[in-house]
Write a protein that holds these residues in place. Structure first.
Motif, PDB file in Angstrom:
ATOM      1  N   HIS A 156       0.705  -1.212   0.106  1.00 27.78           N
ATOM      2  CA  HIS A 156       0.105  -0.023  -0.223  1.00 27.78           C
ATOM      3  C   HIS A 156       0.945   1.238   0.081  1.00 27.78           C
ATOM      4  O   HIS A 156       1.820   1.285   0.651  1.00 27.78           O
ATOM      5  N   GLY A 157       0.527   2.293  -0.935  1.00 24.84           N
ATOM      6  CA  GLY A 157       1.387   3.334  -0.800  1.00 24.84           C
ATOM      7  C   GLY A 157       2.124   3.496  -1.992  1.00 24.84           C
ATOM      8  O   GLY A 157       2.829   4.667  -2.159  1.00 24.84           O
ATOM      9  N   ALA A 158       2.504   2.417  -2.587  1.00 23.53           N
ATOM     10  CA  ALA A 158       3.528   2.470  -3.703  1.00 23.53           C
ATOM     11  C   ALA A 158       2.673   2.877  -5.199  1.00 23.53           C
ATOM     12  O   ALA A 158       1.353   2.501  -5.159  1.00 23.53           O
ATOM     13  N   CYS A 159       3.304   2.997  -6.100  1.00 20.85           N
ATOM     14  CA  CYS A 159       2.479   3.461  -7.319  1.00 20.85           C
ATOM     15  C   CYS A 159       2.690   2.365  -8.363  1.00 20.85           C
ATOM     16  O   CYS A 159       4.094   2.197  -8.843  1.00 20.85           O
ATOM     17  N   ALA A 216       0.875   7.653  -4.365  1.00 18.97           N
ATOM     18  CA  ALA A 216       2.217   7.223  -3.962  1.00 18.97           C
ATOM     19  C   ALA A 216       3.444   8.074  -4.575  1.00 18.97           C
ATOM     20  O   ALA A 216       4.273   7.497  -4.770  1.00 18.97           O
ATOM     21  N   ASP A 253       5.779   9.951  -3.657  1.00 23.33           N
ATOM     22  CA  ASP A 253       7.008   9.925  -2.586  1.00 23.33           C
ATOM     23  C   ASP A 253       7.660   8.611  -2.266  1.00 23.33           C
ATOM     24  O   ASP A 253       8.528   8.182  -1.673  1.00 23.33           O
ATOM     25  N   HIS A 254       6.722   7.544  -2.866  1.00 25.06           N
ATOM     26  CA  HIS A 254       7.061   6.172  -2.340  1.00 25.06           C
ATOM     27  C   HIS A 254       8.322   5.627  -3.185  1.00 25.06           C
ATOM     28  O   HIS A 254       8.250   5.805  -4.528  1.00 25.06           O
ATOM     29  N   VAL A 285       9.910  -0.417  -5.635  1.00 29.62           N
ATOM     30  CA  VAL A 285       9.699  -1.298  -4.934  1.00 29.62           C
ATOM     31  C   VAL A 285      10.147  -2.731  -5.434  1.00 29.62           C
ATOM     32  O   VAL A 285      11.125  -3.505  -4.960  1.00 29.62           O
TER      33      VAL A 285
END
Lengths: 87, 470
Positions: free
Chosen positions: B347-350, B445, B447-448, B451
């Motif tokens: 969660h929070g990643a694009c 997301a 600023d993520h 990953v």
């Protein structure tokens, strides 16, 4: 009789000459590389066109093959149990 | 992809993400951890990875034979009967039934050629490496059985040259088997270039025949006529290891390790946002993707998972969590097991950024042979990056999907098709995110950090030194 047409995408250099001879059978993309639209051709006129396209391709990428040579029309497979591996 | 609604935006235009953060290499995945089986139904002693803990040289021959016994003496017809009864499917990505390759190769004239493909080109996948490094004799047993089924006396084992390749472990294992006097075929270890498409079956067969490790255009299946003119069977390392297990425990007991529609256990690699990326697990029975992630300590579904490799299919985490990792269950989600990769997006990643990075990498991994792939993939990568940055116009999406349609099916191998499949799945699953990005709304997301461990795309398409394919 019917033939199967293929375009070898590795040999194709986008001259698009196949489309001059057989426009119904070939889809050109924006760079002129061809994709086959109809893989099996059976109308005699279209078979003539396909053969002309194959003859005209400067890279020999346009392939026309008799379907009778095709695997799909090969004689029925023997039962696997009866087929012995070649030693 | 439905028509995107026009969106009046009250949000400030988002600041584009920094490109350096977009392309920075994330933490390199640690390699080669063997996990336990997850959710087994059958006897855990007959899973591929059951047995002793990982050791540097892999499981020795004595330990292997004490657990599994010697390979039962079966003739070629017997091995083919086992393949037919077990319905063993290929585990390299295509999922093609092994018995059909074998039967086709025997129909044609000439001596077949057998290549075990352990090259594992998928950058984050570790399952074949782990299998060959920790259970070398199980894989070799299976390869010997497959050689019997084909009536050949030589087996080629193909690996990539990259560090971490199990070539030396396999060589030591082969030498042990020779000293022990096992009735084996002749082994030949082949090591090839570390390129993504070099693990494709026709590229492997062509390389083993002495050519470049680039995919070939074939009008006939390899099992009918390979590059050498001989019928060629290329089979994945995990697939042949399963054959070794089938010969010991029988097709029924082996099949009951899996689900009814998808017999046998299955190796998967976990990567992305998991505590230990690169962990290899063996899933048995109805083990779900959630079970595999729970083994890594995850308690809640992640945002999404990419299933089957970089060129795979995105599935939302909520849907994936309850889904067994079987061919039939994944098909309901539009996904396939592929090479068994499960890449986790937190969660929070694009997802659009991750996809853009993967597509750019895959574009650089084209073999540079087919025009549409050479010209089209970088353009698709440009579009994906523009969407990720938020600098794409809605009109561009239509052009992009038209380009994707043109690229689909244009290559000698499946590489361009795989890129298109990934892009279509991204546009489909993350439609809301695409709409937000196109409307200039802030990405949830922005600023993520990245990953997935995507290798840097530093290959210039079609301009690579041709020696790098040899």
């Amino acid at each position: 009789m019917s033939v199967e047409i293929r375009i070898d995408p590795i040999l194709c250099r986008g001259h698009a000459i196949c489309a001059l001879f057989f426009s119904d059978g070939v889809d050109l993309d924006q760079w002129g590389f061809g994709k086959v639209a109809v893989a099996v051709v059976d109308a005699p006129r279209d078979i003539r066109r396909a053969r002309r396209a194959a003859a005209a391709c400067p890279n020999g990428a346009f392939i026309v093959r008799e379907r009778s040579q095709d695997l799909a029309n090969a004689p029925a497979r023997p039962h696997p149990e009866s087929s012995q591996p070649v030693a | 992809m439905t028509v995107l609604p026009s969106t009046r935006t009250n949000y400030p235009r988002r600041t584009p993400p920094r490109l350096d953060s977009l392309w920075a290499d994330p933490v390199v995945a640690p390699i080669e951890r063997v996990g336990a089986h997850v959710g087994g139904l059958g006897d855990p002693g007959t899973l591929l990875l059951s047995g002793p803990a990982p050791s540097p040289g892999g499981e020795g021959l004595v330990s292997h034979l004490s657990r599994w016994g010697t390979v039962p003496g079966i003739d070629g017809a017997g091995v083919r009967a086992l393949l037919r009864a077990s319905a063993l499917d290929g585990r390299g990505g295509g999922g093609f039934p092994l018995i059909r390759k074998v039967e086709t190769a025997l129909l044609g004239g000439g001596l077949p050629m057998l290549i075990v493909n352990a090259s594992e080109s998928e950058p984050s996948s570790r399952k074949d490496r782990v299998l060959c490094a920790h259970r070398p004799h199980l894989m070799l047993d299976g390869a010997a059985l497959l050689a019997t089924a084909l009536g050949v006396d030589e087996v080629v084992i193909h690996l990539h040259r990259a560090s971490g390749s199990p070539a030396s472990i396999l060589e030591a294992a082969i030498s042990d088997r020779r000293h022990r006097g096992l009735a084996d075929p002749r082994w030949r270890i082949s090591t090839g270039p570390d390129r993504y498409v070099s693990g494709e079956a026709s590229a492997v067969a062509g390389f083993v025949d002495g050519g470049q490790a680039r995919p070939r255009f074939t009008t006939l299946p390899l099992a009918v006529e390979g590059p050498s003119g001989r019928p060629t069977v290329v089979s994945n390392a995990e697939t042949v290891a399963h054959l070794a297990a089938i010969a010991r425990v029988g097709p029924d007991a082996w099949g009951s390790l899996g689900a009814s529609s998808s017999p046998g256990s299955r190796l998967v690699t976990l990567t992305g946002a998991v505590p230990q990326p690169g962990t290899v697990l063996e899933l048995a029975g109805q083990a779900t993707i959630g079970d595999a992630l729970a083994y890594q300590g995850l308690t809640d579904p992640p945002a999404a998972v990419l299933i089957g490799g970089f060129a795979g299919t995105w599935v939302l985490g909520e849907e994936a969590w309850q889904t067994p990792f079987t061919r039939a269950a994944l098909q309901c989600l539009g996904a396939q097991p592929g090479c068994g990769l499960i890449a986790v997006l937190p969660h929070g990643a694009c997802a659009l950024t991750e996809t853009a990075r993967i597509v750019r990498y895959l574009a650089g991994e084209s073999a540079g042979q087919c025009g549409t792939c050479v010209a089209g993939l970088p353009r698709l990568a440009d579009s994906c990056e523009a969407i990720a940055r938020g600098s794409f116009r809605r009109r561009g999406i239509r052009k992009m999907t038209a380009l994707a349609d043109a690229v689909l099916g244009s290559g000698a191998c499946g590489h361009p098709d795989a890129v298109v499949r990934l892009i279509r799945s991204t546009l489909d699953v993350f439609e809301d995110d695409v709409v937000r990005h196109l409307a200039g709304k802030p990405c949830r997301a922005s600023d993520h950090p990245p990953v997935l461990a995507v290798p840097r795309a530093d290959h210039a398409i079609g301009r690579g030194d041709t020696r790098e394919w040899e």
